[in-house]
Design a protein around this motif. Sequence first.
Motif, short mmCIF file in Angstrom:
data_model
loop_
_atom_site.label_atom_id
_atom_site.label_comp_id
_atom_site.label_asym_id
_atom_site.label_seq_id
_atom_site.Cartn_x
_atom_site.Cartn_y
_atom_site.Cartn_z
N THR B 124 0.84 -1.21 0.00
CA THR B 124 0.00 0.00 0.00
C THR B 124 0.87 1.25 0.00
O THR B 124 0.45 2.29 -0.47
CB THR B 124 -0.94 0.09 1.22
OG1 THR B 124 -0.15 0.10 2.41
CG2 THR B 124 -1.94 -1.03 1.26
N ALA C 73 -14.29 -2.37 0.47
CA ALA C 73 -14.08 -0.95 0.75
C ALA C 73 -14.70 -0.51 2.07
O ALA C 73 -14.53 0.64 2.48
CB ALA C 73 -14.62 -0.10 -0.40
N PRO C 208 -6.14 -1.68 -6.94
CA PRO C 208 -7.48 -1.22 -6.51
C PRO C 208 -7.94 -1.92 -5.23
O PRO C 208 -8.47 -1.27 -4.33
CB PRO C 208 -8.37 -1.59 -7.70
CG PRO C 208 -7.47 -1.69 -8.86
CD PRO C 208 -6.16 -2.18 -8.32
N THR C 211 -6.15 -0.53 -2.27
CA THR C 211 -6.66 0.82 -1.96
C THR C 211 -7.97 0.71 -1.18
O THR C 211 -8.16 1.39 -0.17
CB THR C 211 -6.90 1.58 -3.27
OG1 THR C 211 -5.74 1.49 -4.07
CG2 THR C 211 -7.22 3.03 -2.99
N TRP C 212 -8.86 -0.16 -1.64
CA TRP C 212 -10.15 -0.30 -0.96
C TRP C 212 -9.97 -0.84 0.46
O TRP C 212 -10.56 -0.35 1.40
CB TRP C 212 -11.07 -1.24 -1.75
CG TRP C 212 -11.53 -0.65 -3.05
CD1 TRP C 212 -11.70 0.67 -3.32
CD2 TRP C 212 -11.85 -1.36 -4.25
NE1 TRP C 212 -12.13 0.82 -4.61
CE2 TRP C 212 -12.24 -0.40 -5.21
CE3 TRP C 212 -11.87 -2.71 -4.62
CZ2 TRP C 212 -12.63 -0.75 -6.50
CZ3 TRP C 212 -12.28 -3.05 -5.89
CH2 TRP C 212 -12.64 -2.08 -6.83
N THR C 215 -8.71 1.70 2.80
CA THR C 215 -9.79 2.62 3.15
C THR C 215 -10.69 2.00 4.22
O THR C 215 -11.13 2.66 5.15
CB THR C 215 -10.64 2.94 1.90
OG1 THR C 215 -9.77 3.33 0.86
CG2 THR C 215 -11.64 4.03 2.18
N ASP C 219 -9.22 4.53 7.58
CA ASP C 219 -9.29 5.54 6.52
C ASP C 219 -8.29 6.68 6.72
O ASP C 219 -7.72 7.18 5.76
CB ASP C 219 -10.71 6.06 6.34
CG ASP C 219 -11.31 6.58 7.63
OD1 ASP C 219 -10.68 6.39 8.69
OD2 ASP C 219 -12.40 7.17 7.60
N ILE C 227 -3.51 7.85 -0.20
CA ILE C 227 -4.70 7.36 -0.90
C ILE C 227 -5.75 8.46 -0.92
O ILE C 227 -6.06 9.05 0.11
CB ILE C 227 -5.26 6.10 -0.21
CG1 ILE C 227 -4.29 4.94 -0.42
CG2 ILE C 227 -6.64 5.75 -0.75
CD1 ILE C 227 -4.66 3.69 0.32
N ARG C 231 -11.62 9.22 -4.23
CA ARG C 231 -11.51 8.34 -5.40
C ARG C 231 -11.72 6.90 -5.03
O ARG C 231 -12.40 6.15 -5.71
CB ARG C 231 -10.12 8.49 -5.99
CG ARG C 231 -10.16 9.08 -7.37
CD ARG C 231 -8.78 9.21 -7.85
NE ARG C 231 -8.54 8.19 -8.87
CZ ARG C 231 -7.71 8.42 -9.86
NH1 ARG C 231 -7.10 9.56 -9.96
NH2 ARG C 231 -7.50 7.49 -10.76
N SER C 232 -11.10 6.50 -3.93
CA SER C 232 -11.20 5.12 -3.51
C SER C 232 -12.64 4.73 -3.26
O SER C 232 -13.13 3.69 -3.73
CB SER C 232 -10.34 4.93 -2.25
OG SER C 232 -10.64 3.71 -1.64
N LYS C 233 -13.36 5.57 -2.52
CA LYS C 233 -14.74 5.23 -2.20
C LYS C 233 -15.62 5.29 -3.44
O LYS C 233 -16.45 4.41 -3.65
CB LYS C 233 -15.28 6.19 -1.14
CG LYS C 233 -14.70 5.94 0.24
CD LYS C 233 -15.21 6.96 1.24
CE LYS C 233 -14.61 6.71 2.62
NZ LYS C 233 -15.03 7.73 3.58
N THR C 235 -14.80 4.94 -6.61
CA THR C 235 -14.58 3.83 -7.55
C THR C 235 -15.22 2.56 -7.00
O THR C 235 -15.77 1.77 -7.75
CB THR C 235 -13.09 3.54 -7.82
OG1 THR C 235 -12.41 3.39 -6.59
CG2 THR C 235 -12.44 4.62 -8.63
#
Lengths: 317, 277, 358
Positions: B124, C73, C208, C211-212, C215, C219, C227, C231-233, C235
């Motif tokens: 990450t 996510a 991806p 990233t989720w 988050t 977060d 991050i 955008r993360s949320k 997407t």
Amino acid sequence: MLSEIFVEPFADMVAAPDFLMQVLWEGLVSGILYALIALGFVLIYRSSRIFNFAQGIMVVFAALTLVGLHEAGVPAWVSVVLTLGVMFVLAVVVERVVLRPLVGQPDIILFMATIGITLFLIGFGEIIFGGENKVMITQELGIPTDSVVFEPFGGLLILEQKDITAAGIAALLVIGLLLFLNKTRMGRAIRALGDDHQAAMSVGISLQTIWVLVWFIAGIIALVTGIAWGARAGVSFALEVIAYKALPVLMLGGLESISGAIVGGLMIGMLEKLFEIYWGQPLLGGNTETWFAFMLALVVLLFRPQGLFGERIIERV
Amino acid sequence: MNVHLQEDLSKHTLRADDGIAKGADLLKVENISLSFGGVKAITDISFDIKKGEIRAIIGPNGAGKTSMLNVINGFYFPQQGTITFRGEKRRRARASETARDGIARTFQNIALFKGMSTLDNIMTGRITLQKRSLLWHALWKGPAEREEIEHREAVERIIDFLEIEHIRKTPVGRLPYGLQKRVELGRALAADPALLLLDEPMAGMNLEEKADMSRFILDVNQQYGTTIALIEHDMGVVMDLSDRVVVLDYGKKIGDGTPDEVRNNPDVIDAYLGVPH
Amino acid sequence: MFYRTAGQFKTSYSADQALFPVRQDAVLLIVILAFAWIIFPLTASEFTFQTLLIPILIYSLAALGLNILTGYAGQLSLGTGAFMGVGAYACYKMVTLMPWMNPIVAILLSGVFSAGIGVVFGIPSLRIKGFYLAIATLAAQFFLVWLFEKWAWLYNYNASGAIQVPNLDMFGVYVAGPQATSFTQYYVVLAIVSLLTWVCINLTRGRPGRTWKATRDMDIAAELIGIDLMRSKLTAFAVSSYIVGVAGALFVFMWRGAAEPNLFDIPLSFRILFIAIIGGLGSVLGNYLGAILIVGLPVVLGIVPEALGLEITSATVEHLNVMIVGGLIIFFLIIEPHGLAQLWRLIREKLIIWPFPH
């Protein structure tokens, strides 16, 4: 078009103030019930971090039990007492079978468990009481069904006595709960639990007792709401939706705020009625009450994420 | 650390190599004040961090050290003052953008992603360096896979360096505290930071773990050339590791200089011994 | 013994990142695929197609979509049913406005509409968290179902207020509508579900997915390592709603054949949520296991009393069913809160070292 949205509704309100009062009164009655159910949510959430989705089905279940017992030949008031007993047993069973084994699990798991309880009660209720609609035993309970007529501004305002009774009982219950929460040791323990588990433990009341108690209170609330709402709309599984209406109240007022639940409930009850009558029915084809409160809460939260009554949270790392 | 690894690291340390000469200002903090609803956390603090150095921020509890770090990496925005990073004045920006600019950090209370393995946690750290779009990742084969492998290689070098190969696939929630701290350092390193902020990297560690961590910090500084700012309570460690020290007390700066200068500064001695103001 | 992994070494990172680093997993998958693609369709009866095979696949896909959002996510959604509705209505409008359109293309495109609406209703997630967000998604649920009912253009002004799937053909074969056979529809569903599952696996194992998950897990830390939470949320909302929308289109066009607005009401949302949670949040496999359980259970319960010679009315069976599902949800949450997928992982670990105890 703009005039239809921004001018005409208000002109209508001014032109017929008696009708406006009628609308506000109906909204207020719903609002009191929303506030009551929201209070049930808040108590359970504060004391156990459980977002209790079963609150709605508990309303149905309590109302069905009451009517069912009466149909089986039990006198009306005895049925009420017996139904309270059933709700208490339910609280104990929920605590033993569901909550205790799931202590410490993530919020979403506990939330799912309450949906499990919901499904279980739906199936159970339908097997025992059948799926068809029933009529609330309003008269048998001694609730007056006449209406009171006022003539404000030379117009007409009709208040159903059962609505007045419902509003009165709900208001009494809210006041009773507030007294209980503020004045008794047990009540203070419940409130303390919301802020600090350790502090609550030190009061010397076991968590299990508190859980049974809050679920029982939720059961009492369910019964009162069931009677009041059932008297207006009949008793069926559709009653469950009234609990959904308490959710935007929680969004606005905060999951942990007792005063937020009350103020939010009254506000939403009246605003959604106003919107439906003056905007929804003429412009949108009606039935906007299913979503209006949610959208309202959503918009408010976009601008005030902490809700109407919450304090601003400073994030830390 | 071996020579071969050193080459690899320098090849991948893109942002550390940003044209700023060693010893020049990397970050300048000028007249920063920060308050929360009337409570002042930081009052009019200025100092600088020079490229290539290890800079310590010390002070008693509640002195505003973590708040200072939070201001530097954009989590809090100060009411007054300016921050200049690599010659550019910081405008109000989201914290994620600061990380993209090359400031990475670790946290006082470990902030790893509990649901992921060590490997994924460190991966990450490279999210800001991965450029392939969602659509390529949906296909996987081709550019996305190549990108994943390229970054996996970089992460594996960090895993080797931190000597955590054996826990590569372990969920981080199951690791002991000391190892979690190390994984968190790895995640910060994976971002190839120009400036690395460490918030109490040795808190709660035993002597052996502290020695390991000190070694890693020095190695990072010397081999990667990474500039480091750290908060630490263990004075022995601070004095050994850091090139320069800034001392805070009650949100104000009371000392700034080399470890020796700070040690002999009467204000600093007062603050630590608790002499009333 | 059959699942022993000793002796299987990885020599490259790409091999280590492969979908099935363990050989036996790959073998197992091939067996399952063989059943799904060849043996089931050749042997299944109409009843099996309609009550088990097709619905299990469609529900799995919907749960997979929800799982991206909620399991990966970390954004709890209670509006899945309504987003399935958006997919279904979008598909209906496309095939009736543009009858020349290839039905499979229409189904795959219908997800685009639900993705768009999903993003709009995902915007509150930037400011609202946890249960507050869950309630906010109910706004989408109630509003959209209301819209399906009131906006007559959506159902082409039918007097019934329902949408009816017309006969749609592709290269001379009917794939939807009254003329289509279950056999064809099964293959269409299987192909689309397989494709989207593969896409989801790809997304969740790479950047991806990380990233989720970042988050979801923390977060603030995610934001501080660079991050972009928005955008993360968003997407996640987009990808999730896309898949849910396609599942909704399949739900109506490949299975139900017709739909009224209340089909997409809150019970459907909860059904999908059960499947995702009982299957296992944050798992792809779990959605299939959950769907098999939730779809299969009523079928089994319907057969059992008959087999035992008991006389129970179908209404009672249905009620018993609801009750048992409720009980099972609680039961599974208690024995394994991480779902069936976790149960399988534990069994697999046991199998790998079997017959040795450690």
